[in-house]
Design a protein around this motif. Structure first.
Motif, PDB file in Angstrom:
ATOM      1  N   MET B   1       0.772  -1.112   0.101  1.00 34.93           N
ATOM      2  CA  MET B   1      -0.113  -0.112  -0.039  1.00 34.93           C
ATOM      3  C   MET B   1       0.915   1.191   0.114  1.00 34.93           C
ATOM      4  N   ALA B   2       0.196   2.469  -0.023  1.00 34.88           N
ATOM      5  CA  ALA B   2       0.946   3.736  -0.096  1.00 34.88           C
ATOM      6  C   ALA B   2       1.572   3.859   1.137  1.00 34.88           C
ATOM      7  N   ARG B   4       2.631   7.603   2.859  1.00 37.04           N
ATOM      8  CA  ARG B   4       2.243   8.795   2.496  1.00 37.04           C
ATOM      9  C   ARG B   4       2.970   9.986   3.123  1.00 37.04           C
ATOM     10  N   MET B  72       9.689   7.957  -5.896  1.00 35.30           N
ATOM     11  CA  MET B  72       8.355   6.895  -6.120  1.00 35.30           C
ATOM     12  C   MET B  72       8.271   5.921  -5.072  1.00 35.30           C
ATOM     13  N   TRP B  75       6.137   7.272  -2.251  1.00 37.01           N
ATOM     14  CA  TRP B  75       4.740   7.433  -2.616  1.00 37.01           C
ATOM     15  C   TRP B  75       4.184   5.718  -2.570  1.00 37.01           C
ATOM     16  N   SER B  76       4.980   4.944  -3.106  1.00 37.52           N
ATOM     17  CA  SER B  76       4.026   3.750  -3.208  1.00 37.52           C
ATOM     18  C   SER B  76       5.432   2.613  -3.025  1.00 37.52           C
ATOM     19  N   ALA B  79       2.006  -0.819  -4.718  1.00 38.95           N
ATOM     20  CA  ALA B  79       1.359  -0.722  -5.907  1.00 38.95           C
ATOM     21  C   ALA B  79       1.939  -0.125  -7.154  1.00 38.95           C
ATOM     22  N   VAL B  80       2.707   0.621  -7.288  1.00 38.53           N
ATOM     23  CA  VAL B  80       3.705   1.026  -8.518  1.00 38.53           C
ATOM     24  C   VAL B  80       4.595   0.072  -8.739  1.00 38.53           C
TER      25      VAL B  80
END
Lengths: 718, 151
Positions: B1-2, B4, B72, B75-76, B79-80
């Protein structure tokens, strides 16, 4: 003070005792809430105040309800017998324990969401569990993959692995072949002989993989945590389209979500310029260390992100035909209203997609009449069911369920957009993303599946708007963890209603227990078990809406399984025939057959004998039907080529749901073929019968007068 | 998951924990790639190989890329890499088909070794002492510290 029994201290480990103590203190209220003061009654001030600290781990209702739900679901699956699927598919075969498991999971999620601070990991587990329960059901209870069209994609994968190259003149799959290349590579690395062995699990894998991407998107849209989880629960529960089977569009969906997640996080201006969002984001608000620098750096230099986004989009372009255009339209609309920068990005993406289409345009337009539907918006909107002719009442109910679910989700999204219209940029962006896929219907019907693609591509945004409708946005103070975590107006409205209901129910419980002469303690205890205080936002609406959505999802998603599933024997028999037979046209009685799943798929062009777009349409079966089919087949097969007729159990099931011919017609066709001297039975196994028209018999065919109504569609590789 | 903004908000306190989590993600990806390599070289077949292939396809190459792209990664983490993995593997498989040089197992071996190298570099970069730099509002980042952010 409660003292622990000595035996507990001696035999139970300390951490377990602490956990149990936490659980007891969490589950049982120390004093009756309806006798306590205001602060205690609301249960908020002492639980979520600034100085409050949750214990590291405490047992919650959801920790018990979720395993119980999964257990019931598994128990229900173990009791399911799919040997006799009826007109309602799997829906009527699943036992009550299965549905009880699903309902209990929704209740568990609602209870956790109802807490003032829902646990992220618990909600993640709930979301994954719901997705697993919905999408693992079919692969567990069926031996083979659903949908006849799945077998064609397996055939293309086999072709790629057998030949190691593409042949763009065969069909459109060979032109947009990214998915097939990946699947062929996957099969070789995994060491499997055919994609059939794992293809039925594709829906589960795709839906599970979509969840983290959706989470990123909802995070980028700055939905509150509660809204994110509700949207994440709604998405798998309403995705009845089944475009996530083993196919290019399933990969296209994941890549599209990835592109949109990156665009919204890195290139969307709404996130950084929206006043409400700025209040909540320390970076945007400038309160985080170095926020101003980072924001300016971010806005100035997204070129690596743009490059990565374009690369993923390029892969999407040669993976699926229509997905890149819908994504470009969605981003273009955002750029048009100034919610996306750089504004030239959608133009670049459209150029990539069109640049790939141009070399293939002549082939695609000749074969699929690409330009025919341009401008015919209302004709393109018509769903596939509109052309299916007469259908049974069960099929009608299934179709209505799917339509109601789609319209209901769009309606809920509209309500969400209206209720949260104050959040201008976020709601505007979501509305545009939900509605913009409709633009594609101006240009294409996409084989009457255009409207399904529109729903599919609007669903992530639709679910977000629906979540906005069900759960109001959290106040700024709540996000900072300093005050009560929900919208005051909503709470007063819902809470007031809830308090009235609770008071009435308490009165009833009290009266019943007294009438039954139960001990006074019991009645007090039972009344106290009712939830106390004000409900958090969406506490009642979320489970109710989710249950309604699921009630519509089951018939829409599993209702057609009566004819969308195939026995392992039927699949194996037809695959064995295809591997060894001499190439020639194939005429299944009705085109609902697990065919074309081998590397020779292009050698057996097929067209159904009966049904829409078939060889004979709704031609009435007569005793000489075999001779009629032989004549047409001989013309279409060409010299020295055999032709085949297939009759399989799945065709009869399809005809029951969408009657093309009278039920006795299969038997009449079989009798006619068996009696005919032209046709030879070459396979007869487990209800699947294959007849061959040998090349040497074609000289003996009598020329009959064909009925003028017969369309005589030639067989093609579909 | 992210994740944040965690790198921004509480860098001095949580950097260790974040690095530990990233190392765990990288180690998991390494295990998948190495395990699958062993199975492929040993010609072992079965459901285990299928599951490892799925894990590799959906995660490993993308993780190797993201772990070396800290912005990046912040951020994630999860998922990415899924999207990157699917996109990279699809692109490379297509290039082989377009070039009429179809060697899927050979391609996998190259991808797996490159992914392992990328993951190792990512872990080494973090172990070497990379950490987010807290900058006061209004001050500009120096070129060195920007490089440290992996932009």
């Amino acid at each position: 003070m409660v003292t622990e029994p000595r035996i507990l201290r001696r035999w139970v480990p300390t951490d377990l005792r602490v956990m149990l103590a936490n659980a007891v203190s969490t589950v049982r209220a120390p004093t009756p809430p309806w006798r306590a003061g205001t602060a205690q009654r609301t249960g908020i001030a002492h639980r979520a105040g600034p100085g409050h600290r949750e214990p590291r781990f405490s047992l919650r209702y959801a920790d018990v309800l979720l395993p119980a739900a999964v257990t019931l679901w598994a128990l229900g699956l173990s009791e399911t017998d799919t040997r006799t699927l009826g007109l309602y598919g799997l829906v009527t075969l699943l036992p009550p324990t299965y549905y009880a498991g699903i309902v209990l999971l929704v209740v568990s999620a609602a209870v956790e969401l109802g807490r003032h601070r829902p646990s992220s990991w618990r909600m993640a587990v709930h979301t994954f569990a719901l997705t697993f329960m919905l999408y693992a059901t079919a692969p567990i209870v069926y031996a083979t993959g659903r949908y006849s069209w799945l077998y064609k994609t397996v055939g293309v994968v086999q072709y790629v692995n057998a030949h190691g190259k593409l042949n763009g003149s065969i069909d459109i799959y060979q032109d947009w072949s990214g998915f097939f290349a990946l699947a062929a590579w996957f099969g070789k690395v995994a060491g499997v002989s055919s994609a059939l062995s794992y293809a039925k699990w594709s829906q589960l894998v795709v839906e599970l993989a979509a969840l983290p991407l959706l989470y990123l998107i909802y995070d980028g849209l700055s939905l509150t945590p509660r809204q994110r989880w509700v949207a994440l629960l709604l998405y798998p529960a309403s995705n009845w389209i089944a475009q996530d089977y083993f196919s290019p569009q399933s990969l296209g969906t994941l890549l599209s979500l990835g592109v949109m997640a990156m665009a919204i996080r890195w290139l969307s201006l709404g996130r950084h310029l929206d006043g409400r969002w700025r209040d909540r984001d320390p970076v945007a608000a400038g309160t985080a260390p170095g926020a101003a620098v980072r924001l300016s750096v971010f806005l100035r230099r997204p070129r690596f992100v743009i490059f990565a986004l374009c690369l993923i989009y390029f892969v999407l372009t040669f993976t699926h035909e229509i997905s890149p255009y819908i994504v470009a339209i969605q981003l273009g609309v955002l750029a048009l209203v100034g919610l996306l920068r750089p504004r030239w990005l959608p133009l670049l993406l459209a150029a990539i997609a069109i640049g790939f289409l141009l070399p293939h345009f002549t082939f695609v337009n000749d074969k699929y009449k690409l330009l025919q539907g341009v401008g015919d918006f209302f004709g393109n909107v018509a769903p596939p069911s509109a052309s299916s002719g007469s259908v049974s009442s069960a099929t009608q109910l299934i179709e209505r369920s799917a339509e109601l679910l789609s319209v209901g989700m769009w309606g809920l999204a509209a309500v969400g957009a209206w209720l949260r219209r104050g959040q201008r940029r976020i709601v505007l962006g979501l509305i545009l993303l939900t509605c913009s896929p409709v633009v594609v219907l101006i240009f294409q019907a996409y084989g009457q599946e255009g409207i399904l693609r529109v729903y599919l591509f609007s669903l992530p945004w639709c679910a977000a708007l629906a979540a906005l409708a069900l759960v109001p946005s959290t106040s700024v103070a709540a996000v900072r963890g300093t005050s009560i975590g929900h919208d005051a107006a909503f709470t007063s409205r819902t809470g007031g209603m809830f308090r009235k209901v609770r008071g009435t129910v308490r009165g009833v419980v009290w009266s019943v227990t007294r009438a039954l002469r139960l001990p006074a303690d019991w009645s007090v205890d039972l009344a106290l078990r009712l939830p106390a205080g004000r409900l958090p936002p969406g506490a009642l609406q979320v489970p109710l809406v989710l249950l309604v959505v699921l009630a519509l999802f089951f018939p829409a998603f599993f209702g057609d399984d009566g004819f969308n599933t195939y026995s392992a024997a039927e699949v194996a028999t037809i695959a064995s025939f295809e591997r060894t037979a001499t190439p020639g046209p194939v005429y299944p009685a009705i085109d609902n057959v697990p065919f074309n799943d081998t590397f020779r798929y292009n050698l057996f062009p097929k067209v159904g004998i009966f049904g829409n777009g078939s060889m004979l349409g709704s031609y009435r079966v007569t005793s000489d039907i075999a001779d009629l089919v032989a004549e047409v087949a001989a013309d279409q097969a060409g010299p020295n080529k055999p032709a085949y007729v297939i009759i399989a159990p799945s065709m009869a099931a399809y005809n029951r749901a969408s009657p093309s011919i009278s039920p006795g017609s299969f038997a009449a066709l079989s009798r006619s073929l068996a009696r005919s001297t032209l046709w030879t039975t070459i396979v007869d196994h487990a209800g699947t019968v294959i007849y061959e028209l040998p090349p040497q018999e074609q000289a003996h065919i009598l020329r009959l007068a064909l009925p003028p109504s017969a369309p005589l569609v030639p067989p093609t590789v579909p | 998951m992210a994740t944040r903004h965690s790198g921004y908000l509480s860098a001095p306190i949580s950097a260790g924990a974040e690095n530990w989590r990233r190392d765990a993600f990288d180690a998991g990806a390494c295990l998948i790639a190495a395990g699958l390599l062993v199975l492929v070289y040993g010609h072992w077949l079965g459901p285990g190989r299928l599951v490892l292939t799925l894990g590799f396809t959906c995660y490993v190459p993308g993780r190797a890329l993201v772990t070396n792209w800290p912005r990046m990664a912040r951020w994630s983490e999860f998922a990415v890499p899924i999207v990157f993995s699917l996109a990279i593997l699809t692109l490379l498989a297509m290039i082989m088909l377009w070039a009429s040089a179809w060697h899927p197992v050979g391609l996998f071996e190259v991808e797996a070794w490159l992914s392992l190298a990328g993951l190792a570099v990512g872990i080494a970069r973090r172990r070497r002492g990379w950490r987010p730099v807290a900058v006061e509002p209004g001050k500009r980042l120096s070129p060195e510290s920007r490089r440290g952010h992996g932009d």
